[in-house]
Design a protein around this motif. Structure first.
Motif, short mmCIF file in Angstrom:
data_model
loop_
_atom_site.label_atom_id
_atom_site.label_comp_id
_atom_site.label_asym_id
_atom_site.label_seq_id
_atom_site.Cartn_x
_atom_site.Cartn_y
_atom_site.Cartn_z
N ARG A 7 -7.72 8.69 -6.20
CA ARG A 7 -6.56 9.38 -6.77
C ARG A 7 -5.76 8.43 -7.66
NH1 ARG A 7 -4.75 14.04 -4.95
NH2 ARG A 7 -2.72 13.63 -5.87
N ASN A 8 -5.15 8.96 -8.67
CA ASN A 8 -4.10 8.22 -9.35
C ASN A 8 -2.99 9.21 -9.69
OD1 ASN A 8 -4.52 9.40 -11.88
ND2 ASN A 8 -5.95 7.82 -12.53
N TRP B 49 0.84 -1.20 0.00
CA TRP B 49 0.00 0.00 0.00
C TRP B 49 0.87 1.25 0.00
CZ3 TRP B 49 -5.31 0.88 2.50
CH2 TRP B 49 -6.19 -0.14 2.13
N THR B 50 1.93 1.25 0.86
CA THR B 50 2.80 2.41 0.96
C THR B 50 3.44 2.69 -0.39
OG1 THR B 50 3.30 1.63 3.17
CG2 THR B 50 4.67 3.41 2.33
N PHE C 281 -1.15 6.51 -6.25
CA PHE C 281 -2.47 5.86 -6.19
C PHE C 281 -3.03 5.96 -4.78
CE2 PHE C 281 -0.54 3.49 -9.75
CZ PHE C 281 -1.56 3.62 -10.68
N TRP C 282 -4.31 6.23 -4.68
CA TRP C 282 -5.00 6.20 -3.38
C TRP C 282 -6.49 6.15 -3.68
CZ3 TRP C 282 -3.76 4.28 0.87
CH2 TRP C 282 -4.34 4.64 2.09
N PHE D 257 -7.70 -0.63 -3.54
CA PHE D 257 -7.60 -0.29 -2.11
C PHE D 257 -8.83 -0.76 -1.34
CE2 PHE D 257 -4.41 2.79 -3.69
CZ PHE D 257 -3.35 2.34 -2.91
N HIS E 148 0.95 4.14 -2.76
CA HIS E 148 0.61 5.49 -2.32
C HIS E 148 1.70 6.46 -2.74
CE1 HIS E 148 0.02 8.75 0.76
NE2 HIS E 148 -1.18 8.66 0.22
N HIS E 149 2.95 6.02 -2.62
CA HIS E 149 4.06 6.88 -3.07
C HIS E 149 4.00 7.14 -4.57
CE1 HIS E 149 6.38 7.73 0.43
NE2 HIS E 149 6.46 6.45 0.79
N ALA F 168 -7.49 2.06 -8.91
CA ALA F 168 -7.01 2.45 -7.57
C ALA F 168 -8.12 2.25 -6.54
CB ALA F 168 -6.54 3.90 -7.59
#
Lengths: 248, 125
Positions: A146-147, A134-135, A142-143, A186, A138-139, A182
């Motif tokens: 969000r992409n 996930w980290t 992607f969230w 998640f 996210h870096h 994304a």
């Protein structure tokens, strides 16, 4: 008066005629199964929706290009290796769980404790790996919602969007499908990770109960089996998540 | 209560033959082998040697392998194979609705793909 008993008045003795346990299963175990059937419906709904989304988009991010890092070792070029490790850890912890159940059948307390500890360790390793995954995503940008192209996408300048997202796709680029990818990734792995976390907590509880001799006094280690059913279910769901997100 | 306990104890006894240590490791071996096969296809045949291309065929193979793995987990690890057949039917039959749901949503997805083409698609260099 005739003494013949009519067919209808005969006392029936079949398994479903009352006073018996037709499935020969304990109540809690049946209820765990019914809960898992319901939970399977929830996961199915998530995964089927994911499938429908993929079907409705002309292009979709290529999993080989999205998931190709091994945290702490390399940032790219190694598709499937890290998730393979995660899969192996989870299958392994499923095996140690059945071994705990098997030890429970033999009322061998110290073996139950040993295998439960391995199972908990496996669960913690899996959740840890997922946190790293996930980290990493996210870096990359992607969230939920969000992409990597979200900040520039309001202008919808094709060249820029393709530049930001191009290395996640084979062929053409779609901002919307990267966004849906994304969200679904998640949500579904998050829901699964939540289940793993709950499973670890349950495992710790029954480990403490074993250490307190609760099951020894009760005369049966049935509770290990019930929690074990839940734990295998978590593994089962991962088998599907792994195929549908990482392979297909 | 005691009759009920007897019932359970009896049941457990009847299941004893279900899964010993050897059988557990054998099921583990099957699961590991199937997973390795998936990796061989994904990394070897598709990625490295490029014998197979991503598509319906490869995806079908993945899904079949997944279902086989699911069978082994449910039947042996979750012990369902050794339960009463009426119980197997009870927990299993509802998944007919999931199959129906999958078919419905794939039809829906296919329809959306042709109905909504306003998502912008950008050429990739």
């Amino acid at each position: 008066m005739s003494t013949t008993v009519s067919q209808l008045d005969k006392v029936k003795t079949g398994p479903w005629n009352g006073g018996k346990s037709p499935w020969n299963l304990e109540y809690g175990k049946i209820m765990m199964w019914f809960f898992l059937v319901g939970d399977a419906f929830t996961f199915s709904a998530f995964l089927v929706y994911y499938g429908a989304q993929r079907f409705s988009h002309a292009v979709w991010p290529d999993p080989d290009k999205v998931f190709q890092s091994i945290p702490g070792i390399t940032d790219g070029g190694q598709p499937l290796v890290f998730v393979g490790l995660m899969t192996f850890i989870l299958i392994m912890s499923s095996v140690t769980m059945v071994l705990a159940v098997e030890a429970g059948h033999r009322n061998s307390k110290h073996e139950v404790v040993k295998w439960m500890l391995w199972t908990i360790l496996g669960g913690l390793m899996f959740v840890g790996c997922q946190a790293l995954e996930w980290t990493h995503l996210h870096h990359e940008g992607f969230w939920f919602g969000r992409n990597p192209a979200t900040d520039i996408a309001t202008h919808m300048e094709g060249a820029n969007v393709a530049e930001k997202l191009g290395h996640f796709f084979t062929g053409d680029v779609s901002y919307t499908s990267a966004l849906q990818f994304a969200n679904l990734f998640f949500t579904i792995t998050g829901f699964h990770g939540f289940h793993v976390t709950v499973g670890i907590i349950l495992n710790i509880i029954i480990l403490c109960m074993t250490l307190n001799n609760t099951f020894e006094k009760r005369g049966s280690y049935l509770m290990i089996e019930k929690v074990g059913l839940y734990w295998h279910f978590v593994d089962l769901v991962w088998v599907f998540v792994f195929t549908l997100f990482y392979l297909v | 209560m005691s009759q009920y306990q007897d019932n359970i104890a009896h049941g457990e006894h009847a299941h004893e033959g279900g899964l010993d240590k050897k059988a557990i490791w054998r099921v583990f071996g099957v699961l590991l082998a199937l997973t390795c096969l998936e990796f061989l296809i994904a990394l070897g045949f598709v990625h490295h040697w490029q014998i197979l291309a991503k598509g319906v065929l490869v995806n079908s193979i993945y899904i079949v392998l997944t279902l086989v793995k699911a069978y082994y987990i449910i039947a042996f690890f979750m012990h369902l194979k050794f339960e009463k057949s009426s119980f197997i039917v009870t927990v299993g039959i509802v998944f007919i609705f999931i199959i129906y749901f999958i078919v419905l949503m794939l039809v829906e997805g296919g329809h959306l793909a042709s109905a909504f083409q306003e998502h912008q698609i950008f050429p990739n260099k």
